[in-house]
Structures are given as structure tokens and as C-alpha cells.
Scaffold this motif. Structure first.
Motif, PDB file in Angstrom:
ATOM      1  N   ASP A 190      24.609   3.852   8.688  1.00 54.10           N
ATOM      2  CA  ASP A 190      23.355   4.348   8.124  1.00 54.10           C
ATOM      3  C   ASP A 190      23.363   4.221   6.603  1.00 54.10           C
ATOM      4  N   ALA A 191      24.489   4.511   5.982  1.00 56.55           N
ATOM      5  CA  ALA A 191      24.594   4.382   4.527  1.00 56.55           C
ATOM      6  C   ALA A 191      24.416   2.927   4.098  1.00 56.55           C
ATOM      7  N   ALA A 192      24.918   1.992   4.883  1.00 57.73           N
ATOM      8  CA  ALA A 192      24.746   0.575   4.560  1.00 57.73           C
ATOM      9  C   ALA A 192      23.270   0.180   4.611  1.00 57.73           C
ATOM     10  N   ILE A 193      22.530   0.759   5.520  1.00 57.75           N
ATOM     11  CA  ILE A 193      21.092   0.497   5.607  1.00 57.75           C
ATOM     12  C   ILE A 193      20.397   1.003   4.351  1.00 57.75           C
ATOM     13  N   VAL A 194      20.731   2.224   3.935  1.00 57.97           N
ATOM     14  CA  VAL A 194      20.153   2.785   2.711  1.00 57.97           C
ATOM     15  C   VAL A 194      20.581   1.945   1.506  1.00 57.97           C
ATOM     16  N   ALA A 195      21.853   1.588   1.447  1.00 53.29           N
ATOM     17  CA  ALA A 195      22.366   0.810   0.306  1.00 53.29           C
ATOM     18  C   ALA A 195      21.654  -0.537   0.192  1.00 53.29           C
ATOM     19  N   GLU A 196      21.372  -1.172   1.309  1.00 54.99           N
ATOM     20  CA  GLU A 196      20.659  -2.453   1.267  1.00 54.99           C
ATOM     21  C   GLU A 196      19.280  -2.273   0.643  1.00 54.99           C
ATOM     22  N   GLU A 197      18.600  -1.202   1.008  1.00 53.75           N
ATOM     23  CA  GLU A 197      17.273  -0.954   0.440  1.00 53.75           C
ATOM     24  C   GLU A 197      17.368  -0.589  -1.042  1.00 53.75           C
ATOM     25  N   LEU A 198      18.383   0.160  -1.421  1.00 51.64           N
ATOM     26  CA  LEU A 198      18.589   0.495  -2.839  1.00 51.64           C
ATOM     27  C   LEU A 198      18.838  -0.778  -3.643  1.00 51.64           C
ATOM     28  N   GLY A 199      19.628  -1.675  -3.099  1.00 48.02           N
ATOM     29  CA  GLY A 199      19.907  -2.939  -3.767  1.00 48.02           C
ATOM     30  C   GLY A 199      18.681  -3.821  -3.873  1.00 48.02           C
ATOM     31  N   ARG A 200      17.815  -3.744  -2.901  1.00 47.33           N
ATOM     32  CA  ARG A 200      16.594  -4.561  -2.891  1.00 47.33           C
ATOM     33  C   ARG A 200      15.742  -4.299  -4.133  1.00 47.33           C
ATOM     34  N   VAL A 201      15.706  -3.023  -4.599  1.00 50.44           N
ATOM     35  CA  VAL A 201      14.885  -2.679  -5.772  1.00 50.44           C
ATOM     36  C   VAL A 201      15.729  -2.412  -7.014  1.00 50.44           C
ATOM     37  N   VAL A 202      17.025  -2.643  -6.935  1.00 53.37           N
ATOM     38  CA  VAL A 202      17.978  -2.390  -8.027  1.00 53.37           C
ATOM     39  C   VAL A 202      17.858  -0.931  -8.466  1.00 53.37           C
ATOM     40  N   PHE A 203      17.928  -0.025  -7.505  1.00 50.40           N
ATOM     41  CA  PHE A 203      17.807   1.410  -7.770  1.00 50.40           C
ATOM     42  C   PHE A 203      18.975   1.896  -8.621  1.00 50.40           C
ATOM     43  N   SER A 204      18.679   2.659  -9.622  1.00 55.73           N
ATOM     44  CA  SER A 204      19.707   3.201 -10.501  1.00 55.73           C
ATOM     45  C   SER A 204      19.984   4.639 -10.106  1.00 55.73           C
ATOM     46  N   GLY A 205      21.060   4.843  -9.411  1.00 52.59           N
ATOM     47  CA  GLY A 205      21.403   6.194  -8.982  1.00 52.59           C
ATOM     48  C   GLY A 205      22.822   6.258  -8.459  1.00 52.59           C
ATOM     49  N   PRO A 206      23.334   7.463  -8.347  1.00 44.78           N
ATOM     50  CA  PRO A 206      24.738   7.677  -7.966  1.00 44.78           C
ATOM     51  C   PRO A 206      24.978   7.694  -6.465  1.00 44.78           C
ATOM     52  N   PHE A 207      24.432   6.725  -5.757  1.00 38.57           N
ATOM     53  CA  PHE A 207      24.548   6.716  -4.301  1.00 38.57           C
ATOM     54  C   PHE A 207      25.992   6.586  -3.831  1.00 38.57           C
ATOM     55  N   LEU A 208      26.692   5.558  -4.297  1.00 36.77           N
ATOM     56  CA  LEU A 208      28.048   5.316  -3.811  1.00 36.77           C
ATOM     57  C   LEU A 208      28.982   6.480  -4.131  1.00 36.77           C
TER      58      LEU A 208
END
Length: 169
Positions: free
Chosen positions: A73-91
Motif C-alpha cells: 500500500d505504501a508503494a502505491i502511495v509513493a508512486e502517486e507522490l512521485g508522479r507529482v514530485v510531492f515534497s514531504g516526509p513520507f519515507l
């Protein structure tokens, strides 16, 4: 590894994608950088409310770990975060949430995990020692008060310190 997304995972992906397209489209990171900011805390906290970090936090502490498939599930979220170059402390927040959930004391879990799951607490990691073995020169990383807690400042492997907080990276 082939992973076939479940209906819940497709819903998570679509919900995350819609949120990011509305709240933090691809140009948002440039606007943040141009304005001297590193993170839009409002967008981060709203994203956390969608369950981004709660994937690794037990229900007893405000999470949904028992209902999620964690890393997938985290990989799914991470892919979407990467799609928009989201700047946040996800990892860093996911790693810390998982580590505290697995190995933290009951007191640590109760005091740390609810804030991580809600996005009110931002997690960071840093090196535990100095010198070549630890990856940082003495004094290269400092901690000081800022925002609503502490800010880690510095750059591992260098005595050059950064001019802005690195707590979110």
C-alpha cells in the motif's frame, strides 16, 4: 514481483491521485522552493489524514495497519507522490512508524504513533554518532528548537551545514 492490486488498493491509488492533483499538483514543489519553503504542512497533514502513514500504525494508536498491506500500500502511495514530485516526509515517517510499531515500548508507541498517523508529528532520522564510521563529521548535524519541536540541521559526511531545516528530508 507482480502485484495485482485489490479493489481497496485501487481506491487508495485513485483517492491519493485525486488529492494530489487538487492539493499539490506537479508545480507545487517549484512554488515551495521559489518561496523558500520545503514542505506544505497543510497538504502533508491532509495527506496523512488519508492514511498515508497510518498504514504502519496499529489501530490502537490511530492507524490502520491491521487492515492494510503495509509496504504494498505504501508503494502505491509513493508512486502517486512521485508522479507529482510531492515534497514531504513520507519515507522517513513510514520507516519510523513501522520501527516504533514493531520495536518501540508501549510508552513510545503511545506517545509517538498517534502524531505520526495524523501528520501532526514529522519523523526524521539522523546518524547516531560522529566520525567516518557513522558517516558524519563532528558538529555536522545539530538539533535545535523550531516549528513545534526540533529541527535537525546539517549534512552527513560534510562539515558544511545547510541554511534551512532538514527535518523533513
Amino acid at each position: 514481483m507482480d502485484v495485482t492490486a485489490t479493489d481497496d488498493q485501487l481506491m487508495l491509488r485513485d483517492m491519493t491521485r485525486r488529492f494530489l492533483e487538487e492539493r499539490s499538483p506537479i508545480g507545487a514543489v517549484r512554488r515551495l522552493a521559489d518561496g523558500g519553503e520545503r514542505i506544505d504542512l497543510g497538504a502533508w497533514r491532509e495527506g496523512a489524514e488519508l492514511g498515508w502513514i497510518a498504514l504502519f500504525v496499529p489501530e490502537a494508536h490511530g492507524g490502520i495497519a491491521e487492515m492494510s498491506e503495509g509496504v504494498v500500500d505504501a508503494a502505491i502511495v509513493a508512486e502517486e507522490l512521485g508522479r507529482v514530485v510531492f515534497s514531504g516526509p513520507f519515507l522517513s515517517s513510514c520507516v519510523v512508524a513501522d520501527a516504533v510499531s514493531r520495536a518501540g515500548t508501549a510508552e513510545q508507541q503511545a506517545s509517538i504513533l498517534p502524531g505520526l498517523a495524523s501528520g501532526q508529528t514529522i519523523a526524521a532520522w539522523c546518524l547516531g554518532g560522529t566520525g567516518a564510521a557513522a558517516g558524519a563529521e563532528p558538529g555536522a548535524i545539530t538539533a535545535g528548537r523550531g516549528y513545534d519541536g526540533y529541527i535537525l540541521d546539517g549534512l552527513a559526511g560534510s562539515s558544511r551545514t545547510l541554511k534551512s531545516p532538514t527535518c523533513c528530508w
